[in-house]
Structure formats: C-alpha cells, structure tokens
Write a protein that holds these residues in place. Structure first.
Motif, PDB file in Angstrom:
ATOM      1  N   ARG A   1       9.836  55.038  24.942  1.00 57.62           N
ATOM      2  CA  ARG A   1       9.556  56.226  24.516  1.00 57.62           C
ATOM      3  C   ARG A   1      11.065  56.861  24.059  1.00 57.62           C
ATOM      4  NH1 ARG A   1       5.830  59.684  26.050  1.00 57.62           N
ATOM      5  NH2 ARG A   1       5.081  58.402  27.806  1.00 57.62           N
TER       6      ARG A   1
ATOM      7  N   THR B   1      10.328  52.865  29.587  1.00 55.07           N
ATOM      8  CA  THR B   1       9.860  53.493  30.904  1.00 55.07           C
ATOM      9  C   THR B   1      10.676  54.674  31.621  1.00 55.07           C
ATOM     10  OG1 THR B   1       8.842  51.453  31.453  1.00 55.07           O
ATOM     11  CG2 THR B   1       8.220  53.120  33.112  1.00 55.07           C
TER      12      THR B   1
ATOM     13  N   THR C   1      10.221  57.926  32.553  1.00 52.81           N
ATOM     14  CA  THR C   1       9.931  58.981  33.003  1.00 52.81           C
ATOM     15  C   THR C   1       8.804  58.360  34.249  1.00 52.81           C
ATOM     16  OG1 THR C   1       7.772  59.488  32.092  1.00 52.81           O
ATOM     17  CG2 THR C   1       9.802  60.399  31.036  1.00 52.81           C
ATOM     18  N   LEU C   2       8.475  59.314  35.530  1.00 53.89           N
ATOM     19  CA  LEU C   2       7.663  58.922  36.474  1.00 53.89           C
ATOM     20  C   LEU C   2       6.165  58.869  35.874  1.00 53.89           C
ATOM     21  CD1 LEU C   2       9.203  60.987  39.109  1.00 53.89           C
ATOM     22  CD2 LEU C   2       9.312  58.694  39.192  1.00 53.89           C
ATOM     23  N   GLU C   3       5.923  59.778  34.931  1.00 55.26           N
ATOM     24  CA  GLU C   3       4.546  59.753  34.274  1.00 55.26           C
ATOM     25  C   GLU C   3       4.349  58.102  33.786  1.00 55.26           C
ATOM     26  OE1 GLU C   3       5.858  63.758  34.982  1.00 55.26           O
ATOM     27  OE2 GLU C   3       6.659  62.243  34.100  1.00 55.26           O
ATOM     28  N   ASP C   4       5.476  57.738  32.903  1.00 51.94           N
ATOM     29  CA  ASP C   4       5.222  56.468  32.571  1.00 51.94           C
ATOM     30  C   ASP C   4       4.672  55.503  33.405  1.00 51.94           C
ATOM     31  OD1 ASP C   4       5.663  57.743  30.022  1.00 51.94           O
ATOM     32  OD2 ASP C   4       7.911  57.026  30.067  1.00 51.94           O
TER      33      ASP C   4
ATOM     34  N   ASP D   1       3.533  55.925  36.306  1.00 49.21           N
ATOM     35  CA  ASP D   1       2.151  56.035  36.961  1.00 49.21           C
ATOM     36  C   ASP D   1       0.877  55.537  36.041  1.00 49.21           C
ATOM     37  OD1 ASP D   1       3.122  57.421  39.098  1.00 49.21           O
ATOM     38  OD2 ASP D   1       2.820  59.622  38.430  1.00 49.21           O
ATOM     39  N   GLY D   2       1.364  55.933  34.520  1.00 48.30           N
ATOM     40  CA  GLY D   2       0.400  55.325  33.650  1.00 48.30           C
ATOM     41  C   GLY D   2       0.356  53.714  33.609  1.00 48.30           C
TER      42      GLY D   2
ATOM     43  N   ALA E   1       9.131  54.804  43.010  1.00 51.49           N
ATOM     44  CA  ALA E   1       7.777  55.217  42.636  1.00 51.49           C
ATOM     45  C   ALA E   1       6.855  53.851  42.635  1.00 51.49           C
ATOM     46  CB  ALA E   1       7.638  55.982  41.423  1.00 51.49           C
TER      47      ALA E   1
END
Length: 235
Positions: free
Chosen positions: A81, A91, A93-96, A98-99, A127
């Motif tokens: 990203r 990778t 972010t934390l959203e990445d 999680d996904g 995480a």
C-alpha cells in the motif's frame, strides 16, 4: 486441495516446520500485467506447489482469498500500500494485518525498516501475535532484524535489503542472511534470488527457507533478462 493441513501455528509444528529448508514461491504478478488476476495467482500457486514449493508468499486480500480456497499450504500474506508521507509499503496498518488474518494467512509479513511509518513495527507485530499467527519482519539491515526480534517477530527476512535507497544491487544479500542467522529465530532469505544456486547458497549461509519470486512467477522479467542478454551479444 494441495499442501498439508496444519492448524498448529507454533514454530516447531506449524507452518514454519512445514517450510523449513524449503522453497517459498512469491506469486506476485506484475501490477496491471496480463497475469494480475486472483484466479491466475491461484493457478501460479498450485503450479509452484506441484513443482516442489513448500509455501507461498501472496500479496493482496483478493489474491490471498483465491489461493487459500485451493490450498492449505503455508502462506505468507502481505498487502502493498502506498501512503502519502510514509515510505513503508508492506502491510503498514493494523487494518491490513486484520484483513490478512481474516483471509487465512499463516504468516503475516510487515516492513520492519526504520523508515517513517503510520504504525510502529512493534504494534503490528503485537497484533499478529495476539491473533495467534506468525509475524515476519521484512528487514533491510541487521539492526532492523534485532529490533523486530526484540518486538517478538518469530521470522526475520532479508526482503528489504537494497530497497531503502540508492542503487539496487544485482545479487542477494547473503551477508545479511548470515547476520540474521546469528541472531537466532527463523530466517527467510528473500530478494534477487534468480538462480537455483543462489537459493542453495542462502541455505548454506544459514537461511531456514528461501523466497523466490520474479524468476518463477514474473515471465515479463525473465523474458527481459534473456532479451537483454541477447541484445548485448548482438552489440
């Protein structure tokens, strides 16, 4: 399905045990190229496993979803990203994180360099670990690897060596592989492994596994290597 089932995510008996001393094929087509489709990525993954790959490295949620649907082989998942104001692309972010976990990645790779980032490396690793998955730190230097190991990463990789500024070398960074092997933990050699003997050299340097990408799954690059050599021969 291809590959071996393995619900155990521990280092000894889980995915790392399955890929130890093995080849990991990075199925990342050239972006917007003719092979850049999830169904084709899944086919490339199956072909790699049929050829003897022990695991896979897959970028993007759609690609990961397509590959996980056809194999239980160990998968290193990542998202690339571009974020304005930040250099890391893998990778970030934390959203990445999680996904990738939701789509079934056994190992989650994150950029572990010291470049300016939106989320600290230690938070990304925490995480991953809290979800019971394996954290892989894509490093450029031995200092990156030390910091990532201190943060809990079970895997360090030489992925980012040569890609954080300045001219990109032609050869793999075996010195970094040796240094990371000296730190302990699971070491994955990655970056510019274009010939079988280079992968063998990485194992001899202390790598536990080797990632090969372009030489296997990017025919555009391989074709360019041959065409370029022939142009030079013609003068």
């Amino acid at each position: 399905m291809h590959g071996n089932p393995g619900p155990d995510h521990s280092i000894a008996g889980g995915p790392l045990g399955q890929i130890r001393s093995g080849l990991i094929v990075s199925c990342q087509p050239v972006v917007d190229g003719p092979l850049d489709r999830p169904d084709i990525v899944a086919a490339l993954a199956l072909a790699a496993l049929d050829g003897g790959a022990a695991g896979l490295r897959i970028e993007g949620l759609a690609n990961l979803r397509a590959v996980r649907a056809v194999t239980e082989a160990p998968i290193i998942g990542l998202i690339k990203r571009d974020m304005e104001g930040y250099a890391p692309r893998i990778t970030p972010t934390l959203e990445d994180v999680d996904g990738l976990i939701a789509e079934g990645a056994d190992i989650v790779a994150v950029d572990a360099t010291d470049l300016t980032r939106p989320v600290p490396v230690a938070d990304l690793i925490a995480a991953i670990l809290s979800a019971g998955r394996i954290a892989m730190a894509d490093c450029a230097t031995l200092e990156d690897a030390v910091a990532a190991r201190d943060a809990g990463a079970q895997v360090t990789g030489s992925t980012m060596s040569g890609y954080t500024g300045g001219p990109i070398p032609d050869a793999p960074d075996l010195d970094l592989v040796r240094g990371m092997a000296g730190l302990g933990g699971f070491v994955i050699a990655e970056g510019r492994y274009h010939r079988p003997e280079q992968a063998a050299d990485a194992l001899r340097a202390g790598a536990d596994a080797v990632v090969v990408g372009s030489a296997i799954t990017r025919p555009e690059h391989v074709t360019g290597w041959f065409a370029g050599a022939m142009r030079k021969a013609r003068g």
